[in-house]
Design a protein around this motif. Structure first.
Motif, mmCIF file in Angstrom:
data_model
loop_
_atom_site.group_PDB
_atom_site.id
_atom_site.type_symbol
_atom_site.label_atom_id
_atom_site.label_comp_id
_atom_site.label_asym_id
_atom_site.label_seq_id
_atom_site.Cartn_x
_atom_site.Cartn_y
_atom_site.Cartn_z
ATOM 1 N N VAL A 212 0.847 -1.197 0.000
ATOM 2 C CA VAL A 212 0.000 0.000 0.000
ATOM 3 C C VAL A 212 0.882 1.247 0.000
ATOM 4 O O VAL A 212 1.876 1.319 0.717
ATOM 5 N N THR A 213 0.492 2.226 -0.813
ATOM 6 C CA THR A 213 1.175 3.521 -0.840
ATOM 7 C C THR A 213 0.185 4.615 -0.476
ATOM 8 O O THR A 213 -0.887 4.706 -1.080
ATOM 9 N N LEU A 214 0.543 5.407 0.521
ATOM 10 C CA LEU A 214 -0.179 6.638 0.833
ATOM 11 C C LEU A 214 0.764 7.750 0.391
ATOM 12 O O LEU A 214 1.593 8.239 1.160
ATOM 13 N N GLY A 215 0.682 8.088 -0.892
ATOM 14 C CA GLY A 215 1.684 8.937 -1.517
ATOM 15 C C GLY A 215 1.196 10.315 -1.898
ATOM 16 O O GLY A 215 0.002 10.587 -1.941
ATOM 17 N N GLY A 216 2.151 11.146 -2.222
ATOM 18 C CA GLY A 216 1.865 12.510 -2.638
ATOM 19 C C GLY A 216 1.842 12.651 -4.146
ATOM 20 O O GLY A 216 2.361 11.805 -4.874
ATOM 21 N N THR B 64 -10.031 0.121 6.040
ATOM 22 C CA THR B 64 -9.199 -1.012 5.634
ATOM 23 C C THR B 64 -8.740 -0.750 4.206
ATOM 24 O O THR B 64 -9.548 -0.387 3.346
ATOM 25 N N VAL B 65 -7.440 -0.944 3.955
ATOM 26 C CA VAL B 65 -6.879 -0.712 2.623
ATOM 27 C C VAL B 65 -6.255 -2.020 2.142
ATOM 28 O O VAL B 65 -5.346 -2.555 2.772
ATOM 29 N N GLY B 66 -6.756 -2.532 1.013
ATOM 30 C CA GLY B 66 -6.313 -3.807 0.465
ATOM 31 C C GLY B 66 -4.928 -3.762 -0.147
ATOM 32 O O GLY B 66 -4.390 -2.700 -0.471
ATOM 33 N N ALA B 67 -4.358 -4.945 -0.335
ATOM 34 C CA ALA B 67 -2.997 -5.103 -0.843
ATOM 35 C C ALA B 67 -2.813 -4.382 -2.172
ATOM 36 O O ALA B 67 -3.655 -4.469 -3.067
ATOM 37 N N GLY B 68 -1.705 -3.679 -2.282
ATOM 38 C CA GLY B 68 -1.336 -3.035 -3.532
ATOM 39 C C GLY B 68 -2.069 -1.752 -3.850
ATOM 40 O O GLY B 68 -1.803 -1.138 -4.884
ATOM 41 N N ALA B 69 -2.977 -1.316 -2.993
ATOM 42 C CA ALA B 69 -3.726 -0.087 -3.267
ATOM 43 C C ALA B 69 -2.804 1.120 -3.208
ATOM 44 O O ALA B 69 -1.858 1.166 -2.422
ATOM 45 N N LYS B 70 -3.079 2.085 -4.045
ATOM 46 C CA LYS B 70 -2.342 3.346 -4.077
ATOM 47 C C LYS B 70 -3.350 4.462 -3.836
ATOM 48 O O LYS B 70 -4.293 4.629 -4.612
ATOM 49 N N ILE B 71 -3.153 5.203 -2.763
ATOM 50 C CA ILE B 71 -4.006 6.350 -2.454
ATOM 51 C C ILE B 71 -3.093 7.557 -2.564
ATOM 52 O O ILE B 71 -2.123 7.683 -1.807
ATOM 53 N N LEU B 72 -3.384 8.417 -3.531
ATOM 54 C CA LEU B 72 -2.431 9.452 -3.928
ATOM 55 C C LEU B 72 -3.014 10.850 -3.797
ATOM 56 O O LEU B 72 -4.125 11.111 -4.254
ATOM 57 N N GLY B 73 -2.240 11.732 -3.199
ATOM 58 C CA GLY B 73 -2.633 13.122 -3.076
ATOM 59 C C GLY B 73 -3.363 13.384 -1.773
ATOM 60 O O GLY B 73 -3.580 12.486 -0.962
ATOM 61 N N PRO B 74 -3.785 14.640 -1.574
ATOM 62 C CA PRO B 74 -4.431 15.030 -0.321
ATOM 63 C C PRO B 74 -5.912 14.651 -0.287
ATOM 64 O O PRO B 74 -6.774 15.465 0.006
ATOM 65 N N ARG C 159 -0.078 17.025 1.192
ATOM 66 C CA ARG C 159 0.004 16.402 -0.122
ATOM 67 C C ARG C 159 -0.184 14.884 -0.094
ATOM 68 O O ARG C 159 -0.052 14.222 -1.114
ATOM 69 N N HIS C 160 -0.479 14.338 1.095
ATOM 70 C CA HIS C 160 -0.688 12.899 1.240
ATOM 71 C C HIS C 160 -2.099 12.639 1.773
ATOM 72 O O HIS C 160 -2.744 13.541 2.313
ATOM 73 N N PRO C 161 -2.573 11.410 1.676
ATOM 74 C CA PRO C 161 -3.955 11.089 2.051
ATOM 75 C C PRO C 161 -4.246 11.171 3.547
ATOM 76 O O PRO C 161 -3.357 11.110 4.385
ATOM 77 N N THR C 162 -5.545 11.245 3.816
ATOM 78 C CA THR C 162 -6.085 11.148 5.171
ATOM 79 C C THR C 162 -7.044 9.963 5.178
ATOM 80 O O THR C 162 -7.958 9.896 4.346
ATOM 81 N N LEU C 163 -6.826 9.034 6.106
ATOM 82 C CA LEU C 163 -7.714 7.883 6.268
ATOM 83 C C LEU C 163 -8.486 8.055 7.564
ATOM 84 O O LEU C 163 -7.887 8.245 8.626
ATOM 85 N N GLY C 164 -9.807 7.963 7.482
ATOM 86 C CA GLY C 164 -10.639 8.067 8.678
ATOM 87 C C GLY C 164 -10.513 6.834 9.555
ATOM 88 O O GLY C 164 -9.816 5.865 9.221
ATOM 89 N N ASP C 165 -11.210 6.843 10.667
ATOM 90 C CA ASP C 165 -11.204 5.715 11.590
ATOM 91 C C ASP C 165 -11.790 4.468 10.933
ATOM 92 O O ASP C 165 -12.722 4.548 10.122
ATOM 93 N N ARG C 166 -11.226 3.323 11.297
ATOM 94 C CA ARG C 166 -11.716 1.993 10.889
ATOM 95 C C ARG C 166 -11.696 1.770 9.382
ATOM 96 O O ARG C 166 -12.526 1.050 8.841
#
Length: 192
Positions: free
Chosen positions: A105-109, A126-136, A117-124
């Motif tokens: 998993v990448t929480l990238g800019g 779940t992020v699956g294998a290989g997911a890319k969450i990019l930007g703010p 410039r990076h993501p925000t994940l709320g409470d609870r």
């Protein structure tokens, strides 16, 4: 610190059916090692004179675990990284409580600006294998991001986020339940 360690060990037991005991988990779970080192590095980062040693610690842990967490990231309680290898969490990432992410998993800019410039994940979340969450972007509480999704847009709370580019859809009540009821599960290995 010991209360946080106990919470992390409990999170490992809750999220990983292969977790066999706290001592074994504390010794072999690279995700736990990475989050514990992150907490030390984050405490150092908050003192400007210790920022260079904080980065050095995070890079040492990256080499040992394959998990890169910038010491400036903000991570909540009971965070669990399952398998871990290849996880990247950027400098301005924010992660809520009771979040679980899988390997790769990448929480990238997406910007070189000195801003959020990076993501925000709320409470609870779940992020699956290989997911890319990019930007703010923000992933709302109680959401799930599918394996290998590429997320570049916000997702509201209670979402399922899947695809390339990822699309969010409302999470149905049944999708909050485990796939197998652990009280009625019969292990096929018991017949061997």
């Amino acid at each position: 610190m010991s209360a946080a360690v106990r919470e992390d060990l409990a999170a490992a037991r809750a999220h990983d059916p292969a977790a066999r005991g706290d001592v074994e988990n504390a010794l072999v779970y690279s995700g736990l090692h990475a989050i514990w080192a992150y907490r030390a590095a984050h405490a150092m980062w908050r003192r400007p004179v210790l920022r260079a040693p904080a980065r050095l610690l995070s890079q040492l842990v990256r080499g040992l675990t394959g998990i890169e967490i910038h010491p400036a990231a903000r991570i909540g309680r009971r965070f669990f990284i399952d398998h871990g290898m290849g996880v990247v969490i950027g400098e301005t990432a924010e992660i809520g409580d009771d979040v679980m992410i899988y390997h790769g998993v990448t929480l990238g800019g997406t910007s070189l600006e000195r801003a959020k410039r990076h993501p925000t994940l709320g409470d609870r979340v779940t992020v699956g294998a290989g997911a890319k969450i990019l930007g703010p972007v923000t992933i709302g509480a109680d959401s799930a991001v599918g394996a290998n999704a590429v997320v570049t847009r916000d997702a509201p709370a209670d979402s399922i986020v899947v695809g390339i580019p990822a699309q969010a859809r409302p999470r149905k009540p049944a999708q909050h339940e485990p796939l197998v009821d652990p009280t009625s599960y019969i292990d096929p290995a018991m017949y061997i």
